[in-house]
Scaffold this motif. Structure first.
Motif, PDB file in Angstrom:
ATOM      1  N   LEU A   1       0.825  -1.208   0.000  1.00 17.12           N
ATOM      2  CA  LEU A   1       0.000   0.000   0.000  1.00 17.12           C
ATOM      3  C   LEU A   1       0.857   1.255   0.000  1.00 17.12           C
ATOM      4  O   LEU A   1       0.609   2.203  -0.759  1.00 17.12           O
ATOM      5  N   GLU A   2       1.858   1.268   0.861  1.00 14.55           N
ATOM      6  CA  GLU A   2       2.730   2.438   0.967  1.00 14.55           C
ATOM      7  C   GLU A   2       3.533   2.669  -0.300  1.00 14.55           C
ATOM      8  O   GLU A   2       3.928   3.801  -0.595  1.00 14.55           O
ATOM      9  N   SER A   3       3.762   1.599  -1.064  1.00 15.00           N
ATOM     10  CA  SER A   3       4.509   1.713  -2.319  1.00 15.00           C
ATOM     11  C   SER A   3       3.598   1.998  -3.518  1.00 15.00           C
ATOM     12  O   SER A   3       4.078   2.116  -4.641  1.00 15.00           O
ATOM     13  N   GLY A   4       2.290   2.076  -3.267  1.00 13.98           N
ATOM     14  CA  GLY A   4       1.356   2.326  -4.357  1.00 13.98           C
ATOM     15  C   GLY A   4       1.054   1.095  -5.189  1.00 13.98           C
ATOM     16  O   GLY A   4       0.495   1.206  -6.287  1.00 13.98           O
ATOM     17  N   LEU A   5       1.408  -0.085  -4.706  1.00 11.78           N
ATOM     18  CA  LEU A   5       1.144  -1.338  -5.425  1.00 11.78           C
ATOM     19  C   LEU A   5      -0.209  -1.891  -4.956  1.00 11.78           C
ATOM     20  O   LEU A   5      -0.289  -2.870  -4.212  1.00 11.78           O
ATOM     21  N   PHE A   6      -1.252  -1.246  -5.405  1.00 14.17           N
ATOM     22  CA  PHE A   6      -2.574  -1.517  -4.852  1.00 14.17           C
ATOM     23  C   PHE A   6      -3.120  -2.887  -5.249  1.00 14.17           C
ATOM     24  O   PHE A   6      -3.797  -3.541  -4.465  1.00 14.17           O
ATOM     25  N   GLN A   7      -2.831  -3.316  -6.463  1.00 15.46           N
ATOM     26  CA  GLN A   7      -3.298  -4.640  -6.867  1.00 15.46           C
ATOM     27  C   GLN A   7      -2.604  -5.733  -6.046  1.00 15.46           C
ATOM     28  O   GLN A   7      -3.241  -6.717  -5.653  1.00 15.46           O
ATOM     29  N   LYS A   8      -1.335  -5.535  -5.796  1.00 11.34           N
ATOM     30  CA  LYS A   8      -0.611  -6.493  -4.969  1.00 11.34           C
ATOM     31  C   LYS A   8      -1.175  -6.504  -3.554  1.00 11.34           C
ATOM     32  O   LYS A   8      -1.370  -7.569  -2.948  1.00 11.34           O
ATOM     33  N   ALA A   9      -1.463  -5.312  -3.034  1.00 11.79           N
ATOM     34  CA  ALA A   9      -2.031  -5.216  -1.691  1.00 11.79           C
ATOM     35  C   ALA A   9      -3.384  -5.916  -1.633  1.00 11.79           C
ATOM     36  O   ALA A   9      -3.698  -6.607  -0.649  1.00 11.79           O
ATOM     37  N   ILE A  10      -4.182  -5.760  -2.680  1.00  6.65           N
ATOM     38  CA  ILE A  10      -5.500  -6.403  -2.721  1.00  6.65           C
ATOM     39  C   ILE A  10      -5.374  -7.917  -2.645  1.00  6.65           C
ATOM     40  O   ILE A  10      -6.117  -8.589  -1.917  1.00  6.65           O
ATOM     41  N   ILE A  11      -4.430  -8.471  -3.382  1.00  2.51           N
ATOM     42  CA  ILE A  11      -4.229  -9.918  -3.385  1.00  2.51           C
ATOM     43  C   ILE A  11      -3.837 -10.420  -2.000  1.00  2.51           C
ATOM     44  O   ILE A  11      -4.372 -11.418  -1.499  1.00  2.51           O
ATOM     45  N   ILE A  12      -2.922  -9.705  -1.345  1.00  2.00           N
ATOM     46  CA  ILE A  12      -2.460 -10.135  -0.028  1.00  2.00           C
ATOM     47  C   ILE A  12      -3.571  -9.964   1.015  1.00  2.00           C
ATOM     48  O   ILE A  12      -3.830 -10.874   1.827  1.00  2.00           O
ATOM     49  N   LEU A  13      -4.221  -8.809   0.996  1.00  3.24           N
ATOM     50  CA  LEU A  13      -5.283  -8.549   1.968  1.00  3.24           C
ATOM     51  C   LEU A  13      -6.446  -9.522   1.788  1.00  3.24           C
ATOM     52  O   LEU A  13      -7.040  -9.983   2.765  1.00  3.24           O
ATOM     53  N   SER A  14      -6.769  -9.829   0.547  1.00  3.07           N
ATOM     54  CA  SER A  14      -7.843 -10.787   0.285  1.00  3.07           C
ATOM     55  C   SER A  14      -7.484 -12.168   0.819  1.00  3.07           C
ATOM     56  O   SER A  14      -8.340 -12.905   1.329  1.00  3.07           O
ATOM     57  N   ALA A  15      -6.199 -12.518   0.695  1.00  3.19           N
ATOM     58  CA  ALA A  15      -5.744 -13.803   1.217  1.00  3.19           C
ATOM     59  C   ALA A  15      -5.870 -13.848   2.742  1.00  3.19           C
ATOM     60  O   ALA A  15      -6.312 -14.854   3.314  1.00  3.19           O
ATOM     61  N   ILE A  16      -5.509 -12.744   3.403  1.00  2.00           N
ATOM     62  CA  ILE A  16      -5.644 -12.691   4.866  1.00  2.00           C
ATOM     63  C   ILE A  16      -7.116 -12.808   5.259  1.00  2.00           C
ATOM     64  O   ILE A  16      -7.478 -13.547   6.172  1.00  2.00           O
ATOM     65  N   ASP A  17      -7.954 -12.058   4.543  1.00  2.00           N
ATOM     66  CA  ASP A  17      -9.385 -12.051   4.842  1.00  2.00           C
ATOM     67  C   ASP A  17      -9.985 -13.440   4.674  1.00  2.00           C
ATOM     68  O   ASP A  17     -10.883 -13.838   5.423  1.00  2.00           O
ATOM     69  N   SER A  18      -9.471 -14.176   3.706  1.00  2.00           N
ATOM     70  CA  SER A  18      -9.987 -15.519   3.450  1.00  2.00           C
ATOM     71  C   SER A  18      -9.440 -16.542   4.444  1.00  2.00           C
ATOM     72  O   SER A  18     -10.183 -17.394   4.940  1.00  2.00           O
ATOM     73  N   ARG A  19      -8.144 -16.431   4.746  1.00  2.00           N
ATOM     74  CA  ARG A  19      -7.510 -17.426   5.616  1.00  2.00           C
ATOM     75  C   ARG A  19      -7.787 -17.193   7.103  1.00  2.00           C
ATOM     76  O   ARG A  19      -7.821 -18.143   7.885  1.00  2.00           O
ATOM     77  N   PHE A  20      -7.929 -15.914   7.480  1.00  2.00           N
ATOM     78  CA  PHE A  20      -8.092 -15.580   8.900  1.00  2.00           C
ATOM     79  C   PHE A  20      -9.304 -14.658   9.097  1.00  2.00           C
ATOM     80  O   PHE A  20      -9.145 -13.508   9.537  1.00  2.00           O
ATOM     81  N   PRO A  21     -10.501 -15.132   8.762  1.00  2.00           N
ATOM     82  CA  PRO A  21     -11.688 -14.259   8.773  1.00  2.00           C
ATOM     83  C   PRO A  21     -12.078 -13.747  10.155  1.00  2.00           C
ATOM     84  O   PRO A  21     -12.775 -12.737  10.256  1.00  2.00           O
ATOM     85  N   PHE A  22     -11.648 -14.419  11.216  1.00  2.00           N
ATOM     86  CA  PHE A  22     -12.034 -14.009  12.559  1.00  2.00           C
ATOM     87  C   PHE A  22     -10.824 -13.627  13.410  1.00  2.00           C
ATOM     88  O   PHE A  22     -10.902 -13.613  14.640  1.00  2.00           O
ATOM     89  N   GLY A  23      -9.723 -13.308  12.758  1.00  2.00           N
ATOM     90  CA  GLY A  23      -8.519 -12.938  13.487  1.00  2.00           C
ATOM     91  C   GLY A  23      -8.614 -11.557  14.096  1.00  2.00           C
ATOM     92  O   GLY A  23      -9.519 -10.774  13.786  1.00  2.00           O
ATOM     93  N   PRO A  24      -7.668 -11.226  14.960  1.00  2.00           N
ATOM     94  CA  PRO A  24      -7.702  -9.938  15.666  1.00  2.00           C
ATOM     95  C   PRO A  24      -7.534  -8.726  14.752  1.00  2.00           C
ATOM     96  O   PRO A  24      -7.883  -7.606  15.141  1.00  2.00           O
ATOM     97  N   ILE A  25      -6.979  -8.945  13.556  1.00  2.00           N
ATOM     98  CA  ILE A  25      -6.789  -7.818  12.646  1.00  2.00           C
ATOM     99  C   ILE A  25      -7.765  -7.888  11.466  1.00  2.00           C
ATOM    100  O   ILE A  25      -7.592  -7.171  10.481  1.00  2.00           O
ATOM    101  N   SER A  26      -8.775  -8.734  11.568  1.00  2.00           N
ATOM    102  CA  SER A  26      -9.673  -8.942  10.427  1.00  2.00           C
ATOM    103  C   SER A  26     -10.370  -7.657  10.004  1.00  2.00           C
ATOM    104  O   SER A  26     -10.506  -7.376   8.802  1.00  2.00           O
ATOM    105  N   HIS A  27     -10.802  -6.855  10.968  1.00  2.00           N
ATOM    106  CA  HIS A  27     -11.487  -5.605  10.627  1.00  2.00           C
ATOM    107  C   HIS A  27     -10.545  -4.623   9.945  1.00  2.00           C
ATOM    108  O   HIS A  27     -10.915  -3.978   8.961  1.00  2.00           O
TER     109      HIS A  27
END
Length: 253
Positions: A47-73
């Motif tokens: 995100l800080e580097s402006g690589l938004f598509q890359k960030a989306i892929i990683i964030l989506s993976a976190i959201d999918s793998r850890f849907p109820f984790g402490p950082i999910s929100h």
């Protein structure tokens, strides 16, 4: 001919830049098997580097793998931002809708309303029309209306929000956009000889968008339309309002 050529070159350049902006899609590796926290660090760096598509892929993976984790929100909040910056309005709106439905009392819910407004505003921006100098006040204003509603909700429900001041400024701009749309439709009705519809549109502008630059032409349309319809009392009333606010108008005796 020369101006047209220059505009064509600018548009071509814009297309090239758009292609470059999406280049961060390339070389994105499969998201590695890391902890949620480690992946979140990677996403923030993207995100800080402006690589938004890359960030989306990683964030989506976190959201999918850890849907109820402490950082999910926070992951979902960052994902909304990444969708906004990448221009993916459909996914951004879908995620904001989901977040608001599932987390109506979240402490950062004002941010979600604000981001949904920004995403809707972004859908109104047409790069190619702007580059070509084309104004289209008759474009469908649905996205602007939705943005206006969310910004108004921030001011009414979260007046102390850090987004309130910017929300108020953006509402002024959107109000002008909506007034211009209504005025364009009113003028269209005048051309078609649909004077009752034209007068109603003019009255709608006066009742909902005053003060604004569109108020004077709206009153003119009302005066002229009522005259065509033979509605003298309404014509006189509209003319009185026009004279009170714009005494130098051509229709004022």
């Amino acid at each position: 001919m020369e101006n047209l050529t220059i505009k064509a070159m600018i548009v071509a350049l814009a297309i090239g830049l758009a292609g470059c902006s999406s280049s961060d899609n390339k070389d994105v590796e499969v998201v590695p098997d890391k902890s949620a926290q480690a992946l979140f660090v990677d996403a923030r760096e993207a995100l800080e580097s402006g690589l938004f598509q890359k960030a989306i892929i990683i964030l989506s993976a976190i959201d999918s793998r850890f849907p109820f984790g402490p950082i999910s929100h926070q992951v979902q909040l960052d994902l909304i931002y990444a969708y906004y910056k990448s221009g993916d309005s459909a996914q951004g709106i879908a995620l904001t809708d989901r977040f608001l439905k599932l987390n109506p009392n979240h402490p950062q819910v004002d941010y979600v309303y604000y981001m949904r407004a920004l995403i809707n505003i972004s859908t109104e921006e047409n790069l190619f029309q702007d580059l070509a100098g084309i104004e289209r006040d008759d474009r469908d204003p649905t996205a602007s209306r939705e943005a206006f509603k969310d910004l108004k909700h921030i001011l009414s429900s979260y007046p102390d929000s850090k987004y309130a001041a910017d929300a108020r400024k953006r509402m002024v701009a959107i109000k002008s956009r909506l007034a211009k749309y209504e005025l364009a439709i009113a003028r269209y009705y005048v051309k078609r000889g649909a004077f009752a519809s034209a007068a109603n549109r003019g009255r709608y502008i006066v009742e909902n968008f005053a003060p604004s630059p569109e108020l004077e032409p709206a009153l003119e349309i009302m005066v002229q339309s009522y005259e065509k319809l033979g509605l003298d009392d309404l014509r006189v009333n509209a003319l009185q309002v026009l004279a009170a606010n714009y005494p130098d108008n051509r229709l004022v005796d």
